[in-house]
Design an enzyme around this catalytic site. Sequence first.
Site, PDB file in Angstrom:
ATOM      1  N   CYS A   1       0.849  -1.201   0.000  1.00 55.62           N
ATOM      2  CA  CYS A   1       0.000   0.000   0.000  1.00 55.62           C
ATOM      3  C   CYS A   1       0.887   1.256   0.000  1.00 55.62           C
ATOM      4  O   CYS A   1       2.003   1.248   0.484  1.00 55.62           O
ATOM      5  CB  CYS A   1      -0.912   0.111   1.208  1.00 55.62           C
ATOM      6  SG  CYS A   1      -1.962  -1.320   1.434  1.00 55.62           S
TER       7      CYS A   1
ATOM      8  N   ARG B   1       3.090   0.033  -5.271  1.00 58.63           N
ATOM      9  CA  ARG B   1       2.966  -0.570  -3.944  1.00 58.63           C
ATOM     10  C   ARG B   1       1.638  -1.286  -3.754  1.00 58.63           C
ATOM     11  O   ARG B   1       1.395  -1.928  -2.724  1.00 58.63           O
ATOM     12  CB  ARG B   1       3.104   0.506  -2.864  1.00 58.63           C
ATOM     13  CG  ARG B   1       4.386   1.291  -2.924  1.00 58.63           C
ATOM     14  CD  ARG B   1       4.429   2.313  -1.823  1.00 58.63           C
ATOM     15  NE  ARG B   1       4.475   1.673  -0.530  1.00 58.63           N
ATOM     16  CZ  ARG B   1       5.575   1.210   0.049  1.00 58.63           C
ATOM     17  NH1 ARG B   1       6.730   1.360  -0.551  1.00 58.63           N
ATOM     18  NH2 ARG B   1       5.539   0.637   1.218  1.00 58.63           N
TER      19      ARG B   1
ATOM     20  N   TRP C   1      -3.125  -2.466  -1.499  1.00 61.52           N
ATOM     21  CA  TRP C   1      -2.850  -3.859  -1.856  1.00 61.52           C
ATOM     22  C   TRP C   1      -3.492  -4.670  -0.742  1.00 61.52           C
ATOM     23  O   TRP C   1      -3.023  -4.665   0.396  1.00 61.52           O
ATOM     24  CB  TRP C   1      -1.353  -4.112  -1.917  1.00 61.52           C
ATOM     25  CG  TRP C   1      -0.980  -5.457  -2.462  1.00 61.52           C
ATOM     26  CD1 TRP C   1      -0.816  -5.794  -3.786  1.00 61.52           C
ATOM     27  CD2 TRP C   1      -0.713  -6.657  -1.712  1.00 61.52           C
ATOM     28  NE1 TRP C   1      -0.472  -7.121  -3.891  1.00 61.52           N
ATOM     29  CE2 TRP C   1      -0.402  -7.672  -2.640  1.00 61.52           C
ATOM     30  CE3 TRP C   1      -0.724  -6.971  -0.362  1.00 61.52           C
ATOM     31  CZ2 TRP C   1      -0.086  -8.972  -2.261  1.00 61.52           C
ATOM     32  CZ3 TRP C   1      -0.416  -8.272   0.020  1.00 61.52           C
ATOM     33  CH2 TRP C   1      -0.094  -9.260  -0.927  1.00 61.52           C
TER      34      TRP C   1
ATOM     35  N   ASN D   1      -0.549   1.616   6.014  1.00 63.44           N
ATOM     36  CA  ASN D   1       0.221   0.614   5.283  1.00 63.44           C
ATOM     37  C   ASN D   1       0.834  -0.317   6.323  1.00 63.44           C
ATOM     38  O   ASN D   1       1.515   0.163   7.223  1.00 63.44           O
ATOM     39  CB  ASN D   1       1.307   1.323   4.459  1.00 63.44           C
ATOM     40  CG  ASN D   1       2.385   0.391   3.937  1.00 63.44           C
ATOM     41  OD1 ASN D   1       3.518   0.793   3.767  1.00 63.44           O
ATOM     42  ND2 ASN D   1       2.048  -0.843   3.676  1.00 63.44           N
TER      43      ASN D   1
ATOM     44  N   GLU E   1      16.129 -16.106 -12.464  1.00 62.53           N
ATOM     45  CA  GLU E   1      15.639 -14.746 -12.662  1.00 62.53           C
ATOM     46  C   GLU E   1      14.828 -14.624 -13.960  1.00 62.53           C
ATOM     47  O   GLU E   1      13.775 -13.984 -13.990  1.00 62.53           O
ATOM     48  CB  GLU E   1      16.836 -13.768 -12.649  1.00 62.53           C
ATOM     49  CG  GLU E   1      16.493 -12.319 -12.904  1.00 62.53           C
ATOM     50  CD  GLU E   1      15.529 -11.703 -11.888  1.00 62.53           C
ATOM     51  OE1 GLU E   1      15.192 -12.358 -10.890  1.00 62.53           O
ATOM     52  OE2 GLU E   1      15.090 -10.563 -12.132  1.00 62.53           O
TER      53      GLU E   1
ATOM     54  N   LYS F   1      10.929 -13.467 -14.177  1.00 59.19           N
ATOM     55  CA  LYS F   1      10.470 -12.345 -15.027  1.00 59.19           C
ATOM     56  C   LYS F   1       9.302 -12.806 -15.880  1.00 59.19           C
ATOM     57  O   LYS F   1       8.303 -12.125 -16.009  1.00 59.19           O
ATOM     58  CB  LYS F   1      11.593 -11.851 -15.963  1.00 59.19           C
ATOM     59  CG  LYS F   1      12.703 -11.046 -15.354  1.00 59.19           C
ATOM     60  CD  LYS F   1      12.322  -9.655 -14.923  1.00 59.19           C
ATOM     61  CE  LYS F   1      11.817  -9.587 -13.543  1.00 59.19           C
ATOM     62  NZ  LYS F   1      12.562  -9.571 -12.382  1.00 59.19           N
TER      63      LYS F   1
ATOM     64  N   LYS G   1       5.469  -3.959  -5.532  1.00 62.34           N
ATOM     65  CA  LYS G   1       6.924  -3.881  -5.619  1.00 62.34           C
ATOM     66  C   LYS G   1       7.594  -3.974  -4.257  1.00 62.34           C
ATOM     67  O   LYS G   1       8.612  -4.620  -4.092  1.00 62.34           O
ATOM     68  CB  LYS G   1       7.334  -2.573  -6.287  1.00 62.34           C
ATOM     69  CG  LYS G   1       8.808  -2.541  -6.578  1.00 62.34           C
ATOM     70  CD  LYS G   1       9.155  -1.548  -7.615  1.00 62.34           C
ATOM     71  CE  LYS G   1      10.599  -1.683  -8.022  1.00 62.34           C
ATOM     72  NZ  LYS G   1      10.865  -2.946  -8.725  1.00 62.34           N
TER      73      LYS G   1
HETATM   74  C1  G6P Z   1       8.962  -7.999  -4.844  1.00 62.08           C
HETATM   75  C2  G6P Z   1       9.387  -7.388  -6.164  1.00 62.08           C
HETATM   76  C3  G6P Z   1      10.637  -8.076  -6.679  1.00 62.08           C
HETATM   77  C4  G6P Z   1      11.748  -8.008  -5.645  1.00 62.08           C
HETATM   78  C5  G6P Z   1      11.286  -8.574  -4.303  1.00 62.08           C
HETATM   79  C6  G6P Z   1      12.279  -8.258  -3.198  1.00 62.08           C
HETATM   80  O1  G6P Z   1       8.511  -9.296  -5.042  1.00 62.08           O
HETATM   81  O2  G6P Z   1       8.358  -7.495  -7.119  1.00 62.08           O
HETATM   82  O3  G6P Z   1      11.058  -7.446  -7.873  1.00 62.08           O
HETATM   83  O4  G6P Z   1      12.854  -8.716  -6.096  1.00 62.08           O
HETATM   84  O5  G6P Z   1      10.045  -7.985  -3.908  1.00 62.08           O
HETATM   85  O6  G6P Z   1      12.267  -6.868  -2.986  1.00 62.08           O
HETATM   86  P1  G6P Z   1      13.476  -6.014  -2.462  1.00 62.08           P
HETATM   87  O7  G6P Z   1      12.954  -4.608  -2.434  1.00 62.08           O
HETATM   88  O8  G6P Z   1      13.794  -6.538  -1.089  1.00 62.08           O
HETATM   89  O9  G6P Z   1      14.601  -6.182  -3.408  1.00 62.08           O
END
Ligand code: G6P
Length: 613
Positions: free
Chosen positions: A2, A27, A77, A103, A486, A490, A608
């Site tokens: 959020c 967020r 969220w 949040n 990775e 993706k 994110k």
């Molecule tokens: C979320 C994001 C990812 C990220 C992960 C860890 O799932 O979508 O892209 O790798 O969190 O986040 P951080 O901010 O700790 O790298």
Amino acid sequence: MCGIVGYTGDESAAPIILEGLSKLEYRGYDSAGMAVFNDKIQKIEIVKEKGRLQGLIEKTNAGNAMMGCCGIGHTRWATHGIPSQKNAHPHFSDDKMVVAVHNGIIENFHELKEYLQNKGYEFYSETDTETVTKLIDYYYKKTEHNPLESLSKALIRVRGSYALGIMFSDRPGVIYAARKDSPLIVGKNDGGKFIASDVPAILSRTRNVYYIDNMEMVELSGEEIKFYNIDGEEITKEQVTINWDAQSAEKGGYEHFMMKEIHEQPKVVKDTLQAFLKDGQIDLKDVGLNEEMMKSLKKLYIIACGSAYHVGVTAKYVIEDLTDVMVEVDLASEFRYRDPKIPEDSLVVIISQSGETADSLAALRMVKEKEINTLGIVNVVGSSIAREADYTMYTIAGPEIAVATTKAYSAQLICIYLLAIYMGRVKGSLEEKVCQDMLQEMMTLPDKIEKILTDKDRIQWFANKFASAKDMFFIGRGLDYAICLEGSLKMKEISYVHSEAYAAGELKHGTISLIEDGTLVVGLMTQTSLGEKTLSNMVEVKSRGAYLMGVTEYGNYNIENTVNFVVYVPKTDAHFTSSLAIIPLQLLGYYISVARGVDVDKPRNLAKSVTVE
Ligand code: G6P
């Protein structure tokens, strides 16, 4: 997760809040709402809408329908209760005396709700936020309308995490905020004061911010900002200047943030590299790491989530190959709940773009309690992990907006290579000449990434052919396996295609039974010694109907005898291939997502910054 934004000042609040929220949609984006104090009627007006922020923008005529210069807003969220107008924030007490955005997660909200129900409160939503709002209201009335005392009394009873923005209907022009384990910043410019979950929300208006720490409260009025600890005692805080430019949080002509961020990788790699080089040598003095400590280092733990964890997997291969240090890589969500026996001469590295990921932060705190040295590799300046780790290496990626990370991942890899080379040199496993050659090679990575990007149309063409794929497999060995992890993430997160990454040698232990006619198998073959073995595994799946895509270095042209579609990346030191081979996989995920009509930057169900565990 959020996002929250608040503004009080000379200007109309709602358009400013909406602009801020639009930068925080990464967020969470399942519903949004705003509360603005309307001076004419001397009341707080609340508007909420289910779905993306656009709905709220339309409903409020871009904020122009809400009059007033003080307000708070939220993009959600969902954690407690489905995405709906009723569950959307802001939440309010029965007489709308207290209005709040939140949040985080209030873990004991059932207990608090029951307590309030016994006091006669009724509840209209399924959220934990409504409970905390009404708890504040309860104490506000009990303390004869003392805002700080009521906040303090309520928050001391709360278990869990929160960043809260609060307005009281009898205190026009004033916003209160408080924080525990969810990010919160305060900003100010000549005309007004802001609260926000993250810097991009207010970057176009100010670069002067304060980071609120755990169990702290803030009072923002037109005149001043006052900071307090949870006991209500006034404290002082240092103002921080943000160097990011506002433009880097805009799309800059690209259709999506993700594509823009993919294209920023050459620069990000270069900037991150340069940040830790002085006179051609790796210089970690600003990080605080010293050679003495490094010399005695026996074991490295790397803890992270998501893509940052995949950087950790790469790190294990690279660091163990270049040094005599043992490396363990753990998912933060697992690590924090086991009881790892960490020897004294260890360093625990937490990798995190946001610096706020709940599990990574909890893991960091657990390690600190054991009095083991910690290093944060973090992108967001002043974030919790950056501040709480003993040492911090900042990735110079700038704000990353697309939910699926690309450039932050690439910057994290650079930090890992630098750390590995530094450790190798200090501990004597790498000769000076070798270190110099490796650094020279690292400097060529930006141009090499640029070269791969020039070939993106070919990947787009291929992606269109596989846009309706149901399953995909990414296979490789050693560092190629780390890239697969990775690449596969993706793919699934932005295109919704089921995808798995496998160490190529493991395929035969079950997964191969999933291969059908036309299943796409992507083989990574950048490691000379292991590439041939992966190729053999690809032959095995091809004979069971798989369609093969390969990623390898220029020169390995004989692969075309086996593989249906090959993407070549420039040659580099074997330790750095993740930085190059990931680019076509990011592009593949992106183009398949676009072809399938998915919202690339904001894929469903994700956020994110994952500030809940
Ligand atoms: C979320 C994001 C990812 C990220 C992960 C860890 O799932 O979508 O892209 O790798 O969190 O986040 P951080 O901010 O700790 O790298």
